[in-house]
Design a protein around this motif. Structure first.
Motif, mmCIF file in Angstrom:
data_model
loop_
_atom_site.group_PDB
_atom_site.id
_atom_site.type_symbol
_atom_site.label_atom_id
_atom_site.label_comp_id
_atom_site.label_asym_id
_atom_site.label_seq_id
_atom_site.Cartn_x
_atom_site.Cartn_y
_atom_site.Cartn_z
ATOM 1 N N HIS A 124 18.275 -33.033 -37.612
ATOM 2 C CA HIS A 124 19.730 -33.008 -37.715
ATOM 3 C C HIS A 124 20.351 -34.410 -37.854
ATOM 4 C CE1 HIS A 124 23.558 -30.997 -37.359
ATOM 5 N NE2 HIS A 124 23.942 -31.891 -36.461
ATOM 6 N N HIS A 128 22.455 -36.303 -40.818
ATOM 7 C CA HIS A 128 23.740 -37.000 -40.664
ATOM 8 C C HIS A 128 23.636 -38.428 -41.216
ATOM 9 C CE1 HIS A 128 26.377 -34.220 -38.744
ATOM 10 N NE2 HIS A 128 25.710 -34.122 -37.606
ATOM 11 N N ASP A 147 27.351 -36.835 -32.441
ATOM 12 C CA ASP A 147 27.949 -35.499 -32.581
ATOM 13 C C ASP A 147 27.810 -34.731 -31.269
ATOM 14 O OD1 ASP A 147 25.303 -34.731 -32.488
ATOM 15 O OD2 ASP A 147 25.331 -33.619 -34.382
ATOM 16 N N ASP A 330 29.192 -31.506 -39.549
ATOM 17 C CA ASP A 330 27.990 -30.764 -39.943
ATOM 18 C C ASP A 330 27.999 -30.302 -41.397
ATOM 19 O OD1 ASP A 330 26.791 -31.213 -37.608
ATOM 20 O OD2 ASP A 330 27.058 -29.210 -36.771
HETATM 21 FE FE FE2 Z 1 25.956 -32.478 -36.078
#
Ligand code: FE2
Ligand code: FE2
Length: 579
Positions: A124, A128, A147, A330
């Motif tokens: 993830h 990003h 995040d 996201d």
């Molecule tokens: Fe995220």
């Protein structure tokens, strides 16, 4: 080489397509389904991206997914076990979704898109980081992502250099700056993963009176910006709420009931958590700057949508240049996972810098004409020149105008393709647009768009801010734009050059000719709780459900007064849940 990136199943599902290293399309699923923050599999967004790229699913070489679902599942189980039996209700709620959907992501993607493409799951925070660095104008740059949570990481730091990207430091769940901010969002009676920016907008009305308390009890913050949260006060790791009774006792009151009155206490609390967030971001990026030799910083992750913090980072971290792409949350993970594959894994030369943000569908004048015909709505078609002159005059005459031009924006901000526009010089436009057009809370500020070459005449800022991701002080000798000046004298600024969006630029230039003011109120084309409009039909419905005076749709002008006088009415059944 065709690579599709996908993000979905938490919030803000999206798809992005890169063809031979060029980002040709990107869109959020919510725009098509009309369900804000839609988290479902982005079938519509994917269909659009393939269509825009002129390809079919079997032409895809790679599909990138923006996280590793099994690692996430492991984190969930580990956390539930650690907090058992408190975690049982949350466990029982989460499991069916995992068993039915989230553990079957590879199968789901195969089912929808066939077996041809290689399917890769990108961590993830790498997604990003890639979503910023690989499309940034920098050949090398420091990177910070922050995040709510990815697999385990909630914050990472690293470096990008040409085609490689390495994350070297991280903070892990449950210690999370994003979740800390969301906990306060929840406690202040706003919707988590949706209304964080309302907290940011509320903050200037308050004083940061609770900073010491937060830093003493809730957050253990070190000089280098690393932190731990005191989990005694939070419930998001085991429960169905963000905060618990200890948190509520600490501040002496239960969470605010949504839509109830906002008191000075709430405003002070918003100011306090914003202050703490700024402090953490500045300390982390200062540390990162000291550790790296780079003058460049890429930010990504939902926290990078906090323009107040971004501006503090720009002012005091030591970095000279910053890049944040406008879908920093996201949704942007779709772009990141695709570029991670293209540049990092396949080692292709970098070919893309983020040149504009208009990556969504567009509708020709022919299509608009046909829609108007079917709806039996009278629209007047005019030449572009006349269109710009008339629209500028409408705004100068204090009308509120819906503006629908070209390809739709990617990311949460309207930047001139799907916008509601008004005159910033008139203080009344502030409440008029908030209450009668957008049906939203009266405290919410509006953003200005200014011609870049006139920026310094109005704002204390010295670089472009093309995506509304920085705030700047309105010059005190120029407080002539009250409708976009927040209570603390700041504004969430968008600068524009003609290359960004020629029509929107020309419109503001035309407005300047009439009024000497090179600034417009630019707010997203939607009502409260509604995703930004995508199609002309969405725009027309939004136009009729609000007090907007004119709708400028491609080269067509719709005049509300005239249409009403002709006896036309539109029945609109759909409603949007408040966000
Ligand atoms: Fe995220
Ligand atoms: Fe997220």
């Amino acid at each position: 080489m065709n690579i599709l990136g996908i993000s979905c199943f938490y919030h803000d599902s999206a798809a992005a397509l890169i063809k031979d290293g060029i980002l040709v399309a990107a869109a959020q699923e919510e725009r098509f389904t009309r369900k804000k923050h839609d988290q479902n599999f982005p079938a519509n967004a994917i269909r659009y991206c393939l269509q825009e790229g002129g390809i079919q699913a079997q032409d895809l070489n790679y599909i990138g997914f923006y996280d590793k679902p099994f690692t996430k599942f492991e984190r969930l189980l580990t956390t539930y076990i650690a907090t058992f039996p408190k975690s049982l209700p949350s466990f029982l709620k989460a499991m069916p979704v995992w068993l039915k959907e989230k553990l079957w992501i590879p199968q789901k993607i195969r089912e929808e898109l066939g077996e041809t493409a290689n399917l890769l799951f990108i961590e993830h925070h790498l997604s990003h980081a890639a979503s910023a660095f690989f499309v940034s104008p920098f050949s090398e740059s420091a990177i910070l992502t922050a995040d709510g949570v990815g697999e385990w990481e909630t914050t990472t730091m690293g470096m990008g250099n040409d085609r490689t990207l390495t994350l070297t430091q991280s903070i892990h769940f449950p210690h999370s700056l994003g979740l800390l901010y969301s906990a306060f969002t929840y406690y202040l009676g706003f919707r988590v993963n949706s209304a964080e920016y309302k907290v940011m907008g509320l903050a200037p009305y308050g004083k940061p009176l609770f900073v010491d308390l937060i830093l003493r009890e809730l957050v253990f913050l070190k000089d280098d910006g690393s932190f731990r949260l005191n989990m005694k006060y939070f419930a998001y790791d085991y429960g169905l709420t963000m905060t618990n009774k200890y948190f509520h006792a600490l501040f002496g009151t239960p969470p605010r009931t949504p839509e109830s009155a906002l008191t000075q206490f709430h405003k002070d609390l918003a100011a306090s958590i914003q202050f703490v967030t700024d402090e953490i971001m500045v300390r982390m990026t200062t540390h990162l700057h000291n550790k790296t030799v780079s003058d460049n910083l890429c930010l990504a992750g939902g926290v990078a949508l906090n323009c107040v913090s971004n501006s503090k980072v720009l002012a005091s971290s030591g970095f000279k240049r910053m890049f944040i792409q406008p879908a920093a949350g996201d949704a942007g993970g779709s772009v990141g996972s695709a570029f991670y594959i293209y540049n990092m894994l396949l080692k292709n030369k970098r070919t893309s810098t983020w040149s504009n943000n208009f990556l969504g569908p567009e509708y020709s004048n022919e299509v608009i004409k046909e829609i108007l015909r079917q709806l039996k709505i009278e629209g007047e078609q005019c030449s572009t020149d006349t269109l710009l002159k008339r629209t500028a005059q409408f705004i100068a005459d204090q009308n509120v105008v819906g503006w629908f031009q070209g390809r739709m924006e990617f990311g949460p901000r309207s930047l001139g393709a799907r916008s509601i526009l008004a005159d910033p010089r008139n203080p009344e436009n502030y409440s008029r647009v908030n209450l009668k057009i957008k049906f939203r809370e009266s405290f919410r500020p509006f953003a200005p768009t200014v011609l870049l070459e006139r920026m310094k005449d109005y704002f204390e800022f010295d670089q472009p801010s093309p995506y509304m991701l920085f705030v700047a002080q309105v010059r005190s000798d120029r407080r002539t734009i009250p409708a976009v000046t927040h209570v603390d004298g700041s504004a969430r600024l968008q600068t524009i050059v003609r290359d960004d969006h020629a029509l929107f630029y020309d419109l503001i230039a035309e407005f300047e000719k009439l009024t000497n003011c090179p600034v417009l109120i630019n707010t997203s084309f939607n009502v409260r709780g509604e995703p930004i409009v995508c199609t002309p039909f969405d725009a027309i419905k939004c136009f009729f459900r609000t007090d907007m005076d004119y709708l400028v749709l491609g080269n067509f002008v719709l005049d509300k007064q005239k249409i009403k006088e002709s006896g036309y009415e539109m029945q609109i059944e759909e409603t949007f849940a408040l966000d």
